[in-house]
Design a protein around this motif. Sequence first.
Motif, PDB file in Angstrom:
ATOM      1  N   GLY A 302       0.853  -1.185   0.000  1.00 31.79           N
ATOM      2  CA  GLY A 302       0.000   0.000   0.000  1.00 31.79           C
ATOM      3  C   GLY A 302       0.886   1.231   0.000  1.00 31.79           C
ATOM      4  O   GLY A 302       1.987   1.217  -0.556  1.00 31.79           O
ATOM      5  N   ARG A 303       0.416   2.282   0.670  1.00 31.27           N
ATOM      6  CA  ARG A 303       1.213   3.508   0.732  1.00 31.27           C
ATOM      7  C   ARG A 303       2.525   3.206   1.460  1.00 31.27           C
ATOM      8  O   ARG A 303       2.516   2.785   2.615  1.00 31.27           O
ATOM      9  CB  ARG A 303       0.420   4.587   1.461  1.00 31.27           C
ATOM     10  CG  ARG A 303       0.963   5.985   1.235  1.00 31.27           C
ATOM     11  CD  ARG A 303       0.251   7.023   2.095  1.00 31.27           C
ATOM     12  NE  ARG A 303      -1.178   7.080   1.877  1.00 31.27           N
ATOM     13  CZ  ARG A 303      -2.111   6.898   2.828  1.00 31.27           C
ATOM     14  NH1 ARG A 303      -1.753   6.659   4.069  1.00 31.27           N
ATOM     15  NH2 ARG A 303      -3.381   6.962   2.538  1.00 31.27           N
ATOM     16  N   LEU A 304       3.623   3.428   0.754  1.00 27.86           N
ATOM     17  CA  LEU A 304       4.911   2.930   1.254  1.00 27.86           C
ATOM     18  C   LEU A 304       5.279   3.465   2.631  1.00 27.86           C
ATOM     19  O   LEU A 304       5.756   2.741   3.487  1.00 27.86           O
ATOM     20  CB  LEU A 304       6.021   3.302   0.268  1.00 27.86           C
ATOM     21  CG  LEU A 304       6.518   2.186  -0.651  1.00 27.86           C
ATOM     22  CD1 LEU A 304       7.651   2.717  -1.497  1.00 27.86           C
ATOM     23  CD2 LEU A 304       6.967   0.952   0.119  1.00 27.86           C
ATOM     24  N   ARG A 305       5.035   4.748   2.837  1.00 27.70           N
ATOM     25  CA  ARG A 305       5.523   5.299   4.100  1.00 27.70           C
ATOM     26  C   ARG A 305       4.731   4.783   5.295  1.00 27.70           C
ATOM     27  O   ARG A 305       5.196   4.835   6.426  1.00 27.70           O
ATOM     28  CB  ARG A 305       5.558   6.828   4.040  1.00 27.70           C
ATOM     29  CG  ARG A 305       4.251   7.524   4.250  1.00 27.70           C
ATOM     30  CD  ARG A 305       4.428   9.043   4.141  1.00 27.70           C
ATOM     31  NE  ARG A 305       3.439   9.604   3.240  1.00 27.70           N
ATOM     32  CZ  ARG A 305       2.190   9.873   3.591  1.00 27.70           C
ATOM     33  NH1 ARG A 305       1.778   9.650   4.823  1.00 27.70           N
ATOM     34  NH2 ARG A 305       1.333  10.377   2.715  1.00 27.70           N
ATOM     35  N   ASP A 306       3.534   4.223   5.025  1.00 25.05           N
ATOM     36  CA  ASP A 306       2.750   3.658   6.123  1.00 25.05           C
ATOM     37  C   ASP A 306       2.948   2.154   6.268  1.00 25.05           C
ATOM     38  O   ASP A 306       2.265   1.508   7.052  1.00 25.05           O
ATOM     39  CB  ASP A 306       1.255   3.926   5.904  1.00 25.05           C
ATOM     40  CG  ASP A 306       0.940   5.405   6.030  1.00 25.05           C
ATOM     41  OD1 ASP A 306       1.657   6.086   6.776  1.00 25.05           O
ATOM     42  OD2 ASP A 306      -0.010   5.859   5.377  1.00 25.05           O
ATOM     43  N   PHE A 307       3.840   1.585   5.484  1.00 22.24           N
ATOM     44  CA  PHE A 307       4.054   0.146   5.557  1.00 22.24           C
ATOM     45  C   PHE A 307       5.047  -0.155   6.682  1.00 22.24           C
ATOM     46  O   PHE A 307       6.170   0.340   6.670  1.00 22.24           O
ATOM     47  CB  PHE A 307       4.584  -0.374   4.227  1.00 22.24           C
ATOM     48  CG  PHE A 307       4.831  -1.863   4.208  1.00 22.24           C
ATOM     49  CD1 PHE A 307       3.763  -2.745   4.306  1.00 22.24           C
ATOM     50  CD2 PHE A 307       6.106  -2.363   4.096  1.00 22.24           C
ATOM     51  CE1 PHE A 307       3.973  -4.118   4.283  1.00 22.24           C
ATOM     52  CE2 PHE A 307       6.330  -3.744   4.073  1.00 22.24           C
ATOM     53  CZ  PHE A 307       5.257  -4.615   4.171  1.00 22.24           C
ATOM     54  N   ALA A 308       4.601  -0.934   7.644  1.00 19.29           N
ATOM     55  CA  ALA A 308       5.438  -1.299   8.790  1.00 19.29           C
ATOM     56  C   ALA A 308       6.161  -0.072   9.336  1.00 19.29           C
ATOM     57  O   ALA A 308       7.394  -0.039   9.392  1.00 19.29           O
ATOM     58  CB  ALA A 308       6.441  -2.380   8.390  1.00 19.29           C
ATOM     59  N   PRO A 309       5.394   0.934   9.742  1.00 22.30           N
ATOM     60  CA  PRO A 309       6.026   2.218  10.040  1.00 22.30           C
ATOM     61  C   PRO A 309       6.999   2.185  11.216  1.00 22.30           C
ATOM     62  O   PRO A 309       7.885   3.034  11.300  1.00 22.30           O
ATOM     63  CB  PRO A 309       4.830   3.133  10.355  1.00 22.30           C
ATOM     64  CG  PRO A 309       3.718   2.218  10.718  1.00 22.30           C
ATOM     65  CD  PRO A 309       3.931   0.962   9.930  1.00 22.30           C
ATOM     66  N   GLN A 310       6.841   1.200  12.117  1.00 25.34           N
ATOM     67  CA  GLN A 310       7.743   1.190  13.284  1.00 25.34           C
ATOM     68  C   GLN A 310       8.905   0.232  13.104  1.00 25.34           C
ATOM     69  O   GLN A 310       9.699   0.048  14.015  1.00 25.34           O
ATOM     70  CB  GLN A 310       6.969   0.743  14.527  1.00 25.34           C
ATOM     71  CG  GLN A 310       5.692   1.512  14.759  1.00 25.34           C
ATOM     72  CD  GLN A 310       4.771   0.757  15.700  1.00 25.34           C
ATOM     73  OE1 GLN A 310       5.184   0.284  16.752  1.00 25.34           O
ATOM     74  NE2 GLN A 310       3.508   0.635  15.330  1.00 25.34           N
ATOM     75  N   ALA A 311       8.959  -0.419  11.954  1.00 32.23           N
ATOM     76  CA  ALA A 311       9.884  -1.553  11.846  1.00 32.23           C
ATOM     77  C   ALA A 311      11.262  -1.161  11.340  1.00 32.23           C
ATOM     78  O   ALA A 311      11.426  -0.214  10.576  1.00 32.23           O
ATOM     79  CB  ALA A 311       9.286  -2.611  10.920  1.00 32.23           C
ATOM     80  N   ARG A 312      12.233  -1.943  11.790  1.00 26.90           N
ATOM     81  CA  ARG A 312      13.531  -1.955  11.136  1.00 26.90           C
ATOM     82  C   ARG A 312      13.502  -3.123  10.164  1.00 26.90           C
ATOM     83  O   ARG A 312      12.949  -4.167  10.489  1.00 26.90           O
ATOM     84  CB  ARG A 312      14.641  -2.154  12.166  1.00 26.90           C
ATOM     85  CG  ARG A 312      14.711  -0.984  13.099  1.00 26.90           C
ATOM     86  CD  ARG A 312      15.750  -1.222  14.177  1.00 26.90           C
ATOM     87  NE  ARG A 312      16.278   0.070  14.576  1.00 26.90           N
ATOM     88  CZ  ARG A 312      17.373   0.637  14.063  1.00 26.90           C
ATOM     89  NH1 ARG A 312      18.090   0.014  13.164  1.00 26.90           N
ATOM     90  NH2 ARG A 312      17.761   1.816  14.458  1.00 26.90           N
ATOM     91  N   PHE A 313      14.091  -2.920   8.997  1.00 23.14           N
ATOM     92  CA  PHE A 313      14.007  -3.949   7.957  1.00 23.14           C
ATOM     93  C   PHE A 313      15.320  -4.690   7.777  1.00 23.14           C
ATOM     94  O   PHE A 313      16.375  -4.070   7.636  1.00 23.14           O
ATOM     95  CB  PHE A 313      13.620  -3.323   6.616  1.00 23.14           C
ATOM     96  CG  PHE A 313      12.175  -2.913   6.545  1.00 23.14           C
ATOM     97  CD1 PHE A 313      11.203  -3.839   6.206  1.00 23.14           C
ATOM     98  CD2 PHE A 313      11.793  -1.614   6.832  1.00 23.14           C
ATOM     99  CE1 PHE A 313       9.868  -3.481   6.155  1.00 23.14           C
ATOM    100  CE2 PHE A 313      10.458  -1.243   6.782  1.00 23.14           C
ATOM    101  CZ  PHE A 313       9.494  -2.171   6.442  1.00 23.14           C
ATOM    102  N   ILE A 314      15.205  -6.004   7.772  1.00 21.66           N
ATOM    103  CA  ILE A 314      16.304  -6.847   7.295  1.00 21.66           C
ATOM    104  C   ILE A 314      15.822  -7.316   5.923  1.00 21.66           C
ATOM    105  O   ILE A 314      14.716  -7.841   5.807  1.00 21.66           O
ATOM    106  CB  ILE A 314      16.518  -8.071   8.204  1.00 21.66           C
ATOM    107  CG1 ILE A 314      16.746  -7.624   9.649  1.00 21.66           C
ATOM    108  CG2 ILE A 314      17.654  -8.941   7.684  1.00 21.66           C
ATOM    109  CD1 ILE A 314      16.527  -8.752  10.666  1.00 21.66           C
ATOM    110  N   HIS A 315      16.617  -7.104   4.903  1.00 19.18           N
ATOM    111  CA  HIS A 315      16.153  -7.476   3.562  1.00 19.18           C
ATOM    112  C   HIS A 315      17.156  -8.424   2.919  1.00 19.18           C
ATOM    113  O   HIS A 315      18.294  -8.052   2.666  1.00 19.18           O
ATOM    114  CB  HIS A 315      15.974  -6.217   2.704  1.00 19.18           C
ATOM    115  CG  HIS A 315      15.256  -6.462   1.403  1.00 19.18           C
ATOM    116  ND1 HIS A 315      14.923  -5.457   0.535  1.00 19.18           N
ATOM    117  CD2 HIS A 315      14.813  -7.606   0.839  1.00 19.18           C
ATOM    118  CE1 HIS A 315      14.299  -5.978  -0.514  1.00 19.18           C
ATOM    119  NE2 HIS A 315      14.227  -7.271  -0.359  1.00 19.18           N
ATOM    120  N   ILE A 316      16.684  -9.646   2.646  1.00 15.94           N
ATOM    121  CA  ILE A 316      17.523 -10.638   1.971  1.00 15.94           C
ATOM    122  C   ILE A 316      17.069 -10.737   0.523  1.00 15.94           C
ATOM    123  O   ILE A 316      15.884 -10.997   0.263  1.00 15.94           O
ATOM    124  CB  ILE A 316      17.375 -12.030   2.629  1.00 15.94           C
ATOM    125  CG1 ILE A 316      17.762 -11.975   4.108  1.00 15.94           C
ATOM    126  CG2 ILE A 316      18.199 -13.073   1.875  1.00 15.94           C
ATOM    127  CD1 ILE A 316      17.483 -13.274   4.863  1.00 15.94           C
TER     128      ILE A 316
END
Lengths: 573, 184
Positions: A302-316
């Motif tokens: 959805g709207r990117l800035r509201d996606f998992a707004p509190q999260a830190r991302f690990i991206h593999i």
Amino acid sequence: MATSAVQATPTGSGREVAVRIGAQVLVETLRRLGVTAIFGHPGGAALPIYDALYDARDIAHVLVRHEQVAAHAAVGYARATGRVGVCLATSGPGATNLVTGLTDAYMDSIPVVAITAQVPTAVIGRDAFQEADIIGLTLPITKHSYLVRDPADLPAALTEAFAVAASGRPGPVVVDVPRDVSQTPLAATRGEPAPSRRAGPRAPHAGQIAAAAALLRDARRPVIYAGGGVISAGASVELTRLVDQTGVPVTVTLMGKGAIDEHHPRCLGMLGMHGTVCANYAVDAADVVLAVGVRFDDRVTGRLRDFAPQARFIHIDIDPAEIGKNKPAHVPIVADARAALGALADALPDPLPLEAWWRQLEEWQARYPLRYRQGDDVIKPQFVCETLARLTGDRAVVVTDVGQHQMWAAQFCRPRAPRTFISSGGLGAMGFGFPAALGAQVARPDATVVALVGDGGFQMTMQDLITAVEWRLPVKVVVLNNGSLGMVRQWQEFFYRQRYSHVFLRNPDFARLAEVFGAQGRSVRRPDEVEAALAWMLAVPDGPCVLDVHVDPQENCLPMIPSGQSVKEMILG
Amino acid sequence: MASAAPTPQPGTAAATATANGGGGGPRTLGVLVEMRAAVLERVAGLLRRRGYPVRELVLGRTEEPHLARLFVVLEEGASGEQVAKNLNKLVDVRRVADLSAQPTVVRELALIKVDVTPGTRQEVLLAARVFRARVVDMGERTLTLEVSGRPEKVDALYRLLRRYGVRELVRSGPLALVRGPQST
Ligand SMILES: Cc1ncc(C[n+]2csc(CCOP(=O)(O)OP(=O)(O)O)c2C)c(N)n1
């Protein structure tokens, strides 16, 4: 259509030197590459290749009735097995008909090699009869392409094409072969291609794995967001091990369905526009998101800035260009998903203290299950999907088309194994379902393959029922017949004040149509007939069958997060 | 050597920018590619499709007949990283280097045709001398200069000559090599 195929001629210099023409070398190379099935359709420029195929009894050539079907079938073949799917078309109109299927393969990272015949080199660029610049047309939707100008290069070009299609982030590759190139006799080929300078799958960086493990260890509300990359990397075992050890919840994308057994207690189902409430709430509340083999598609975020707004991302991801494309990653890990998940599992051998988090997740699951109400008179499409899942034990290969039925299938089918849920994700190409099921059935003759299609999308490629009949492919087609382009009708209802513009369909009698094609067919109109009809369908031993299920034409697919919005705007069921 | 994208009017947005500048200026990526069919289309198509703000795209031949160097100049403020990662995915791309991040020699060639009158001819010739531009054509009413150097030098000369009236200008876009023994 005129052709003058040059015959292979032995040179008379005492000892017999077999002189082969380009097309024969091409077929030999395919055989050496392990190709056993090709989906294709002939034509003038392709005649030398077809002539060579005449002798290739060990390569099954499935003559489809439209090249779009060839491309989608090659995708279905590849997705059901992980092997490279192959399609073949003649120049011009044949080649252009492949474009939708190749775009689908590109968007979903599926290894496919398309061999296209081309007009003779002497007339390339002169608008010759049936000339199309297929290299130019497919530049934006292929990983790479080859125009073979010298028959001696054929083995190298094809070998490289297969390697490019299957390696790294997989994708489609075009090999364009002018007619004269496939007709020319040649004594020797240029030998094997140089070993690819591209390195094999990258091992994960130890420091990044340690950083990811540390983030997860400190997380209170972690979520794994798993996509198609897990399936193409063959990393399901590693994903499951990580989940078993740590207890971290997993949500899957449409492409990631089957990446983990969706009956696993830690699996929250699909997220995104039509995902489960719990999966979407979980991501919304997450403090750490482990994204693996995903591309942060807008249908998910959805709207990117509201996606998992509190999260830190690990991206593999194996593709470095995916990292940071849509969302910045706090811990980027460019690696093969299997190696990375394995290393993470090694680094996190113990259960994480997530009791409070699971209490919250279970509350959401209990409060917001997927729901529908099946009454006595009209069949609910969800009921069909759920019954199908139950009767097959979620062990059949389910291939969907595009629309509401696709999302219901994604919600109610919970595949137990990778490569058993196949759907056009990135492109969302109507007309995909039945041909891809055909390809999957060719790849896995003993599997139960079900094409779950809408009445709109089925009509885009249903002519190839005859191909399934011809090959006695026992594909089971379930048409969720709602008399409309359902997903469009739903959007018009929600967002265009019920101005139903050009979405209602007059349909043929699909069951009788199947019979005309020589397949079996049945129609169902009442809820109490559904189970028996599905059981009948699953028991049809031989050849295709079509079950035309007349479902509630008003039913909408919920929950739904409207396009470009966030979890807060979710329309619940 | 061919410039595949139109050269925008110089001396506008980033008159002080340099391919060597780092910081906020436009970034220059040096891309070593195999000279195979459609390689320029592949690169240009990728940049267009992803909507990267490309200011210039310059292709130059190299010491190896089958290799070419492409220079991609991005608009000011654009991040070179995503562009580099995507270019790296192309099968024909051997190597991508962000030249803005290292010491480089950058040169650009420009031809500038300036209006002159008997009263301004000497001033223009003086400007040419100061900028070490060569006079390559001289007529009654125009003078054509050839200048090579860092792009900002070309910008500066152009800005100076504008007041006399620049009839025509053509710039090659930058060519660059990393300084010292390591390859570009
Ligand atoms: C080739 C193509 N054309 C148009 C669309 C736009 N589209 C998306 S869903 C849909 C309706 C699908 O209707 P149907 O096949 O009957 O399935 P349902 O939604 O009713 O389950 C349409 C037209 C598309 N995805 N693909």
